[in-house]
Design a protein around this motif. Structure first.
Motif, short mmCIF file in Angstrom:
data_model
loop_
_atom_site.label_atom_id
_atom_site.label_comp_id
_atom_site.label_asym_id
_atom_site.label_seq_id
_atom_site.Cartn_x
_atom_site.Cartn_y
_atom_site.Cartn_z
N MET A 31 0.82 -1.21 0.00
CA MET A 31 0.00 0.00 0.00
C MET A 31 0.85 1.26 0.00
O MET A 31 0.50 2.27 -0.65
N THR A 32 1.94 1.25 0.69
CA THR A 32 2.83 2.40 0.66
C THR A 32 3.41 2.62 -0.74
O THR A 32 3.54 3.77 -1.22
N GLY A 33 3.76 1.54 -1.40
CA GLY A 33 4.24 1.67 -2.79
C GLY A 33 3.15 2.18 -3.72
O GLY A 33 3.43 2.93 -4.67
N LEU A 34 1.88 1.77 -3.47
CA LEU A 34 0.79 2.25 -4.30
C LEU A 34 0.58 3.75 -4.14
O LEU A 34 0.21 4.45 -5.11
N VAL A 35 0.85 4.30 -2.99
CA VAL A 35 0.66 5.72 -2.75
C VAL A 35 1.84 6.55 -3.29
O VAL A 35 1.65 7.59 -3.93
N LEU A 36 3.04 6.09 -3.06
CA LEU A 36 4.22 6.90 -3.38
C LEU A 36 4.94 6.49 -4.66
O LEU A 36 5.60 7.32 -5.30
N LEU A 37 4.85 5.22 -5.03
CA LEU A 37 5.66 4.75 -6.15
C LEU A 37 5.28 5.38 -7.49
O LEU A 37 6.19 5.71 -8.30
N PRO A 38 4.00 5.60 -7.83
CA PRO A 38 3.69 6.23 -9.13
C PRO A 38 4.33 7.61 -9.29
O PRO A 38 4.84 7.94 -10.38
N MET A 39 4.32 8.41 -8.24
CA MET A 39 4.93 9.74 -8.33
C MET A 39 6.43 9.65 -8.51
O MET A 39 7.02 10.39 -9.31
N LEU A 40 7.06 8.71 -7.80
CA LEU A 40 8.52 8.57 -7.92
C LEU A 40 8.91 8.05 -9.31
O LEU A 40 9.91 8.51 -9.90
N MET A 41 8.17 7.11 -9.82
CA MET A 41 8.47 6.59 -11.15
C MET A 41 8.26 7.65 -12.23
O MET A 41 9.02 7.75 -13.21
N ALA A 42 7.21 8.46 -12.05
CA ALA A 42 6.94 9.51 -13.06
C ALA A 42 8.02 10.57 -13.10
O ALA A 42 8.33 11.12 -14.16
N VAL A 43 8.62 10.85 -11.97
CA VAL A 43 9.68 11.85 -11.93
C VAL A 43 10.87 11.42 -12.77
O VAL A 43 11.50 12.24 -13.48
N PHE A 44 11.19 10.13 -12.75
CA PHE A 44 12.34 9.63 -13.51
C PHE A 44 11.99 9.38 -14.98
O PHE A 44 12.86 9.44 -15.86
N MET A 45 10.73 9.11 -15.27
CA MET A 45 10.37 8.79 -16.66
C MET A 45 9.95 10.01 -17.46
O MET A 45 9.87 9.96 -18.69
N ILE A 46 9.67 11.13 -16.80
CA ILE A 46 9.16 12.29 -17.54
C ILE A 46 10.23 12.97 -18.38
O ILE A 46 9.94 13.74 -19.31
N THR A 47 11.47 12.70 -18.09
CA THR A 47 12.56 13.27 -18.88
C THR A 47 12.71 12.60 -20.24
O THR A 47 13.35 13.15 -21.14
#
Length: 427
Positions: A349-365
């Motif tokens: 559940m913690t990954g579901l809350v925080l992981l999408p935002m962290l992954m998007a930060v690295f993939m948006i470049t």
């Protein structure tokens, strides 16, 4: 002058007399009890001797001169036990000379009146006398009493066709369990554990504390904040990290301790148990979150400069955010039911809350991954929570009440899988 006539000695009894017979004791002598043949141990057996030479041991051990006197003094062994007989006057016989003083006269004794004494049966000397076992009379047979019929309690009477067959009726009133009983049980559990106090306490502390600090930082008469309630969700975002463990532990803690077996035994309907847990968790989280959100919203509206918030903005900042956090706790409950492990469910559940935002930060470049990263940010938990307050990260994402509807759809899918798994799997 003639000398007095000497008394003639009585003839001695022959040794072949039957054992136990002998001269009759004089009148007036005490009669001891009859001497019975004492049993001798079989190890000490006397050597067999001829019957003619058999004599009592007491008479063989003495010289012949003393045997007549002792035989006269000792009573026979077969004499019956009785008290001293009355002395009878001895009349002198006719023609018998007078007895001089100092002389002993042997006279024949008259046999005692009455039935002849019983003589002991003769036994071989080499055979020890066997002790006679006392005759045991059989115990009188008691009359067999018919078995007493047990009294059947009144609770056992009414059963069967026509009331003939006994059936047990519990004296304790039995009622069918309902959802209300399950709710009372789950409420007792959730309020009696320390995890509830700690998680909800930290939620309130972070929401109110960070919200007040944000209002103090933005409080400036020359600064216009629009919308006024747009920055009140920072503390609530961190508070969601406390709601996730609470939702998981509501059911995973029972799996860890084995209490879930007792729960399902008391309430065999597993769907009812999970429903009761969901209702209690949702209501408690919603009330606490909405109350703290209202306090922070009032502080921001009074301390910041800007246009007054509308009714929809007030409702979304207080009730909407409270519903969002409560639904997020139900999503955690479904994850805990599926995984049945506290640490695994909390990590997921913690990954579901925080992981999408962290992954998007690295993939948006990356040009190729930018559209996917944008969608991850738009539908992430932090962005949806900010959209309820009118401050989304992406302008093209869900707005208004849409973030709450998206979260409700995801939670419904996870809870449906939890209900199905709860019925198919064993505890």
């Amino acid at each position: 002058m003639t000398s007095p006539q000497q008394p003639q000695p009585q003839p001695e009894p022959h040794d072949t007399d039957a054992p136990g017979t002998g001269p009759t004791p004089p009148a007036g002598a005490p009669r001891p009890p009859a001497q019975q043949a004492a049993p001798q141990p079989p190890a000490e057996q006397p050597e067999p001797r001829p019957l003619a030479a058999h004599a009592p041991p007491q008479q063989q051990a003495q010289p012949a001169e003393q045997q007549p006197a002792q035989r006269q003094a000792q009573p026979p062994a077969h004499a019956p036990q009785a008290g001293p007989a009355p002395q009878q006057a001895q009349a002198p016989q006719a023609g018998a000379p007078a007895r001089e003083p100092g002389t002993m006269t042997l006279q024949a004794q008259q046999p005692p009146a009455g039935p002849p004494p019983q003589q002991a049966p003769y036994q071989q000397p080499h055979q020890p006398a066997q002790p006679q076992q006392p005759h045991r009379q059989p115990a009188p047979q008691q009359a067999q009493q018919p078995p007493q019929q047990q009294q059947i309690p009144a609770a056992w009477q009414a059963a069967g066709p026509g009331g003939t067959g006994p059936a047990y009726v519990s004296p304790i009133p039995v009622r069918r369990t309902t959802l209300g009983h399950a709710l009372a049980s789950e409420w007792t559990k959730i309020r009696s554990v320390r995890s509830t106090m700690w998680t909800l306490g930290v939620l309130v502390l972070l929401n109110v504390g960070i919200g007040l600090l944000t209002a103090l930082a933005l409080a400036d008469p020359d600064r216009v904040v629009e919308p006024v309630l747009g920055f009140a969700w920072f503390g609530l975002l961190l508070g969601t990290l406390c709601v996730i463990p609470l939702g998981v532990l509501v059911i995973s803690s029972e799996y860890g301790t084995g209490m879930i077996r007792t729960t399902f035994t008391a309430c065999p309907s597993r769907a009812r148990v999970l429903t009761a847990k969901a209702i209690v968790l949702f209501a408690l989280t919603f009330v606490v979150t909405t109350a703290s959100n209202a306090l922070v919203a009032v502080a921001h509206a009074g301390m910041l400069t800007g246009p007054a918030p509308t009714g929809d903005e007030w409702l979304r900042a207080t009730v909407g955010s409270g519903l969002f956090v409560a639904v997020l706790s139900l999503l955690s409950l479904g994850a805990g039911t599926l995984l049945r492990h506290s640490a695994g469910a909390i990590s997921a559940m913690t990954g579901l809350v925080l992981l999408p935002m962290l992954m998007a930060v690295f993939m948006i470049t990356s040009e190729s991954l930018r559209p996917f990263a944008t969608k991850l940010i738009e539908y992430s938990i932090p962005n949806n929570l900010g959209a309820l307050y009118g401050q989304p990260f992406m302008p093209d994402g869900p707005t208004g009440w849409q973030p709450l509807l998206v979260l409700l759809g995801v939670t419904a899918v996870v809870l449906g899988g939890a209900y199905a798994a709860l019925h198919k799997r064993d505890v």
